[in-house]
Design a protein around this motif. Structure first.
Motif, PDB file in Angstrom:
ATOM      1  N   ILE A 213       0.825  -1.210   0.000  1.00 52.96           N
ATOM      2  CA  ILE A 213       0.000   0.000   0.000  1.00 52.96           C
ATOM      3  C   ILE A 213       0.857   1.257   0.000  1.00 52.96           C
ATOM      4  N   TYR A 214       1.978   1.224   0.751  1.00 50.75           N
ATOM      5  CA  TYR A 214       2.689   2.490   0.954  1.00 50.75           C
ATOM      6  C   TYR A 214       4.200   2.382   1.119  1.00 50.75           C
ATOM      7  N   PHE A 215       4.691   1.427   1.917  1.00 47.44           N
ATOM      8  CA  PHE A 215       6.052   1.519   2.409  1.00 47.44           C
ATOM      9  C   PHE A 215       7.127   1.265   1.365  1.00 47.44           C
ATOM     10  N   SER A 216       7.026   0.155   0.637  1.00 44.91           N
ATOM     11  CA  SER A 216       8.078  -0.188  -0.325  1.00 44.91           C
ATOM     12  C   SER A 216       8.067   0.771  -1.510  1.00 44.91           C
ATOM     13  N   ARG A 217       9.211   0.888  -2.142  1.00 47.74           N
ATOM     14  CA  ARG A 217       9.305   1.738  -3.330  1.00 47.74           C
ATOM     15  C   ARG A 217       8.429   1.166  -4.438  1.00 47.74           C
TER      16      ARG A 217
ATOM     17  N   THR B  11       0.396   6.188  -8.053  1.00 46.57           N
ATOM     18  CA  THR B  11       0.266   4.923  -8.781  1.00 46.57           C
ATOM     19  C   THR B  11      -1.139   4.358  -8.633  1.00 46.57           C
ATOM     20  N   ALA B  12      -1.685   4.397  -7.427  1.00 43.45           N
ATOM     21  CA  ALA B  12      -3.065   3.938  -7.223  1.00 43.45           C
ATOM     22  C   ALA B  12      -4.038   4.788  -8.034  1.00 43.45           C
ATOM     23  N   TYR B  13      -3.737   6.066  -8.151  1.00 41.54           N
ATOM     24  CA  TYR B  13      -4.576   6.967  -8.953  1.00 41.54           C
ATOM     25  C   TYR B  13      -4.590   6.552 -10.418  1.00 41.54           C
ATOM     26  N   PHE B  14      -3.429   6.159 -10.956  1.00 40.80           N
ATOM     27  CA  PHE B  14      -3.384   5.680 -12.339  1.00 40.80           C
ATOM     28  C   PHE B  14      -4.272   4.440 -12.506  1.00 40.80           C
ATOM     29  N   GLY B  15      -4.207   3.533 -11.531  1.00 42.94           N
ATOM     30  CA  GLY B  15      -5.063   2.354 -11.590  1.00 42.94           C
ATOM     31  C   GLY B  15      -6.531   2.711 -11.488  1.00 42.94           C
ATOM     32  N   PHE B  16      -6.819   3.694 -10.659  1.00 46.59           N
ATOM     33  CA  PHE B  16      -8.197   4.181 -10.504  1.00 46.59           C
ATOM     34  C   PHE B  16      -8.718   4.733 -11.831  1.00 46.59           C
ATOM     35  N   LEU B  17      -7.903   5.539 -12.522  1.00 42.23           N
ATOM     36  CA  LEU B  17      -8.310   6.088 -13.821  1.00 42.23           C
ATOM     37  C   LEU B  17      -8.505   4.978 -14.845  1.00 42.23           C
ATOM     38  N   ASP B  18      -7.595   3.999 -14.840  1.00 42.31           N
ATOM     39  CA  ASP B  18      -7.756   2.869 -15.751  1.00 42.31           C
ATOM     40  C   ASP B  18      -9.087   2.169 -15.515  1.00 42.31           C
ATOM     41  N   GLY B  19      -9.405   1.958 -14.251  1.00 41.79           N
ATOM     42  CA  GLY B  19     -10.658   1.290 -13.918  1.00 41.79           C
ATOM     43  C   GLY B  19     -11.875   2.092 -14.333  1.00 41.79           C
ATOM     44  N   LEU B  20     -11.801   3.404 -14.146  1.00 37.98           N
ATOM     45  CA  LEU B  20     -12.919   4.261 -14.557  1.00 37.98           C
ATOM     46  C   LEU B  20     -13.115   4.221 -16.069  1.00 37.98           C
ATOM     47  N   ARG B  21     -12.016   4.246 -16.807  1.00 36.09           N
ATOM     48  CA  ARG B  21     -12.122   4.204 -18.270  1.00 36.09           C
ATOM     49  C   ARG B  21     -12.742   2.884 -18.726  1.00 36.09           C
ATOM     50  N   LYS B  22     -12.299   1.791 -18.093  1.00 31.51           N
ATOM     51  CA  LYS B  22     -12.889   0.491 -18.434  1.00 31.51           C
ATOM     52  C   LYS B  22     -14.389   0.495 -18.144  1.00 31.51           C
ATOM     53  N   SER B  23     -14.753   1.054 -16.995  1.00 26.66           N
ATOM     54  CA  SER B  23     -16.166   1.109 -16.622  1.00 26.66           C
ATOM     55  C   SER B  23     -16.970   1.917 -17.628  1.00 26.66           C
TER      56      SER B  23
ATOM     57  N   LYS C 252      -1.813  -0.201  -8.431  1.00 30.42           N
ATOM     58  CA  LYS C 252      -2.788   0.131  -9.466  1.00 30.42           C
ATOM     59  C   LYS C 252      -4.092  -0.631  -9.224  1.00 30.42           C
ATOM     60  N   ALA C 253      -3.975  -1.883  -8.846  1.00 28.23           N
ATOM     61  CA  ALA C 253      -5.172  -2.683  -8.581  1.00 28.23           C
ATOM     62  C   ALA C 253      -5.959  -2.134  -7.395  1.00 28.23           C
ATOM     63  N   LEU C 254      -5.256  -1.652  -6.375  1.00 30.77           N
ATOM     64  CA  LEU C 254      -5.944  -1.046  -5.228  1.00 30.77           C
ATOM     65  C   LEU C 254      -6.783   0.150  -5.671  1.00 30.77           C
TER      66      LEU C 254
ATOM     67  N   HIS D 270     -19.390  16.535 -14.000  1.00 28.87           N
ATOM     68  CA  HIS D 270     -19.170  17.468 -12.892  1.00 28.87           C
ATOM     69  C   HIS D 270     -18.299  16.831 -11.805  1.00 28.87           C
ATOM     70  N   THR D 271     -17.288  16.080 -12.234  1.00 29.06           N
ATOM     71  CA  THR D 271     -16.380  15.430 -11.281  1.00 29.06           C
ATOM     72  C   THR D 271     -14.941  15.592 -11.757  1.00 29.06           C
ATOM     73  N   VAL D 272     -14.076  16.008 -10.844  1.00 29.06           N
ATOM     74  CA  VAL D 272     -12.640  16.102 -11.109  1.00 29.06           C
ATOM     75  C   VAL D 272     -11.941  15.060 -10.245  1.00 29.06           C
ATOM     76  N   LEU D 273     -11.061  14.300 -10.852  1.00 25.19           N
ATOM     77  CA  LEU D 273     -10.383  13.197 -10.182  1.00 25.19           C
ATOM     78  C   LEU D 273      -8.913  13.553  -9.965  1.00 25.19           C
ATOM     79  N   SER D 274      -8.415  13.317  -8.735  1.00 25.90           N
ATOM     80  CA  SER D 274      -7.026  13.657  -8.450  1.00 25.90           C
ATOM     81  C   SER D 274      -6.503  12.756  -7.334  1.00 25.90           C
ATOM     82  N   PHE D 275      -5.368  13.125  -6.762  1.00 26.33           N
ATOM     83  CA  PHE D 275      -4.764  12.318  -5.699  1.00 26.33           C
ATOM     84  C   PHE D 275      -3.979  13.218  -4.758  1.00 26.33           C
TER      85      PHE D 275
END
Length: 657
Positions: free
Chosen positions: A341-345, A388-400, A356-358, A376-381
């Motif tokens: 989630i956070y600690f490792s590089r 990196t999780a944000y990139f996965g989130f955007l990928d998931g939204l596009r798929k949806s 990304k999956a998270l 009417h929604t702006v997505l950020s982090f």
């Protein structure tokens, strides 16, 4: 991670398989191992904030000459290079002194001049940090004090190399009090304070026992005294020493030890909670907490790096032979989720895809929260580590959205109609819109700062992008996790509110953190968790405050049981409420006050099933579920609640020392 928690330490090991002269001849550098240690530690500087330490052991030093050294520094880990450079300055100072001496001898006696820097044997003899075994430690303290004396490696000196010991690790033990009591029953006088001291003394005791037995056998067999150390070194069974030492340990750990004769060992806890990776070729053996550190430093692929199995110890004897054996029975494999989630590089391929999956797993909850209104929604982090999780989130939204568009097109084809206006609504006006809203304009590790001044520091280190969000917009921001909520309330949400959105939705890639960690992460004080505070607030609001006292009494009752029979009594605090109810209360608690902004805050947390879907079913979730992988975890969680109820500060595992 918006909240200022940090984590377990980082370890680094370089064991040369060749003499220093080999590396001088091949690389022009007798300090190859020293430089490699620095590189591995630098790649892991994200893992420690309190200071650092390095140790060096020299093989086959003649009697009378020192063979084991350490250096510790409370300098910021961002200054690792400076600490190593200071050692190199000492090397240069020695070189100047010896070169002057050799030049004088050449002039007086006609001896051939050889520069100190071209003489590996002299370098090993004269420079403390020139040897065949190097260990390095980056510390984030989760027990004990934070001064230089608490920095690893810890050291135990004797006149016998086979009893001299240097130890470092990335760990917490939950039963240090029990271990200290065992020592006292033997007649020892342990110094209370840290589990590191307990580990050092226990391994040292078992090492003494093994050494003494070998000494008497060899002496009684008629071996001359001067030859006994060599025979002890050959016959010393380090795996057995580790096995005896760890019999009663409970916790998460990756521990490295160096014995003065040159034997090296590295061990990992039975549940595999703490990480430990190694790399080996014909020149070196190296260990690190993170796989990518070894990959980057030695320029090798993922397949070349191996993970030390849980409940196993790797031993490299002074003569060079290596074994990896079990020292106890493995438990269920439960690696720490927060490494992913956070600690490792995040440049490790596995961790990158897990993060990304998270992010992608949050998509259904967000789509529901904004009622599919992407126009009417702006997505950020926020903060940067959530990118990196944000990139996965955007990928998931596009798929949806692609699924929705495809279904609409198929429906049009089925009806024999083509509605261009509807297609425009789906694709052009209602497509996910990602923007970089918060920018960190000062490169500073804000979690290092003392909490009293941290909020101002955070506010000053972030800026926002103006003119992107409107008063009609939802602002959705991805965060790694929400532990205490303090930074969100006092700093980050106030910063984001300047964009004047209709609503701010904070999405945590981690589930609600409800229970303390006791295996190396600095999340030990239950009363500081925003999820816990929210649950207690709801209990009091709904006339169920009696549950708090009942839980206190239940926790005390649990601590009277053998630890193998304990259960987590603190679960009763959360039992009356759904996850959504607690999230809603958290949103109320972290909403910024005394600002001109009039919007609302909503909080979305990762679910436990989605966490495991992203990371893998085996990953540990005790901080979220309260289901600890070792018996000691249950004693810590119950003790933590008692400290909260009695209004006492401190970490629960320290109270159990």
């Amino acid at each position: 991670m918006s909240d200022p928690i940090s984590h377990e330490c980082g370890i680094a090991v370089v064991r040369l398989k060749k003499p220093l002269g080999y590396f001088y001849q091949k690389y022009g550098n007798a300090l190859y191992g020293f430089d490699a240690l620095q590189a591995i530690m630098t790649k892991q500087r994200n893992r420690g904030q309190d200071g650092m330490g390095i140790g060096c052991c020299k093989l086959d030093m003649p009697p009378g000459l020192p063979y084991m050294f350490r250096m510790r520094s409370t300098e910021s880990v961002e200054r690792i290079g400076q600490v190593f450079d200071d050692e190199r300055k000492e090397f240069k100072r020695i070189a100047r002194r010896i070169d002057k001496q050799r030049k004088d001898e050449r002039d007086q006696e006609g001896k051939e001049f050889v520069s100190f820097e071209d003489d590996p044997e002299a370098i090993k003899r004269e420079f403390e940090m020139a040897g065949e075994i190097y260990i390095g430690h980056l510390r984030y303290g989760t027990s004990g004090d934070f001064g230089k004396g608490a920095l690893h490696p810890y050291m135990r000196r004797t006149t016998w190399p086979t009893r001299t010991l240097m130890v470092m690790g990335n760990f917490n033990l939950t039963n240090t009090r029990e271990l200290n009591e065992i020592m006292m029953k033997r007649g020892q006088h342990p110094v209370f304070g840290t589990d590191t001291q307990s580990v050092l003394e226990e391994i040292g005791f078992q090492l003494d026992e093994a050494h003494t037995q070998l000494y008497h056998e060899l002496r009684d067999s008629g071996i001359p005294g001067v030859d006994i150390p060599h025979h002890i070194s050959e016959r010393l069974d380090v795996t057995s020493v580790v096995k005896e030492s760890a019999k009663r340990w409970d916790g998460g750990y990756s521990i490295v030890g160096v014995i003065g004769n040159g034997d090296l060992f590295a061990m990992r806890d039975p549940s595999g909670i703490r990480p430990c990776h190694y790399y080996e070729n014909d020149e070196i053996f190296a260990i690190a907490s993170e796989r990518v550190a070894l990959m980057s430093v030695f320029g090798v692929s993922e397949e070349d790096i191996h993970e030390l199995p849980p409940a196993h110890v790797a031993v490299i004897k002074a003569a060079g032979g290596m074994t990896i054996e079990k020292f106890t029975e493995p438990r269920d494999f439960k690696p720490c989720s927060f490494e992913c989630i956070y600690f490792s590089r995040g440049n490790d391929s596995a961790i990158y895809h897990q993060r990304k999956a998270l992010g992608e797993q949050l998509v259904p909850q967000v789509v529901k929260a904004i009622d599919n209104d992407f126009e009417h929604t702006v997505l950020s982090f926020i903060p940067n580590t959530a990118e990196t999780a944000y990139f996965g989130f955007l990928d998931g939204l596009r798929k949806s959205r692609r699924v929705v568009v495809k279904e609409a097109l198929m429906d049009m084809l089925k009806r024999g109609e083509f509605d261009e206006a509807k297609l425009d609504d789906l694709v052009l006006r209602n497509w996910p819109r990602g923007e970089k809203i918060a920018l960190k304009d000062i490169k500073m590790r804000t979690f290092i700062a003392q909490e009293t001044g941290r909020d101002a520091l955070v506010s000053g280190s972030y800026d926002i992008t103006y003119g992107v969000v409107t008063s009609k917009d939802n602002l959705v921001v991805i965060d790694d996790s929400i532990v205490r909520g303090t930074t969100l309330k006092k700093s980050l949400l106030r910063i984001l509110a300047r964009t004047n959105p209709k609503r701010i939705i904070v999405c945590s890639t981690a589930p609600q953190i409800r229970y303390p960690d006791c295996y190396g992460i600095d999340m030990a004080e239950l009363g500081k968790f925003i999820a816990f505070q929210a649950a207690v607030s709801l209990l009091r609001e709904r006339g169920m405050a009696h549950i708090v006292r009942e839980t206190y009494l239940a926790c005390k009752e649990e601590l009277r049981k053998p630890k193998e029979e304990m259960r987590n009594a603190v679960k009763a605090i959360y039992a009356p409420f759904t996850d959504e109810e607690i999230s809603a209360r958290i949103a109320q608690m972290i909403s910024p006050e005394d600002t001109p902004w009039h919007g609302t805050v909503e909080v979305i947390y990762q679910t436990i099933p989605d966490l495991h879907s992203a990371l893998g079913a085996e990953y540990g979730d005790w901080y979220f579920t309260g289901d600890y992988p070792t018996p000691g975890g249950f004693s810590v969680v119950n003790q933590s609640f008692i400290l909260y109820f009695e209004a006492k500060d401190g970490r629960a595992h320290e109270a159990l020392l």
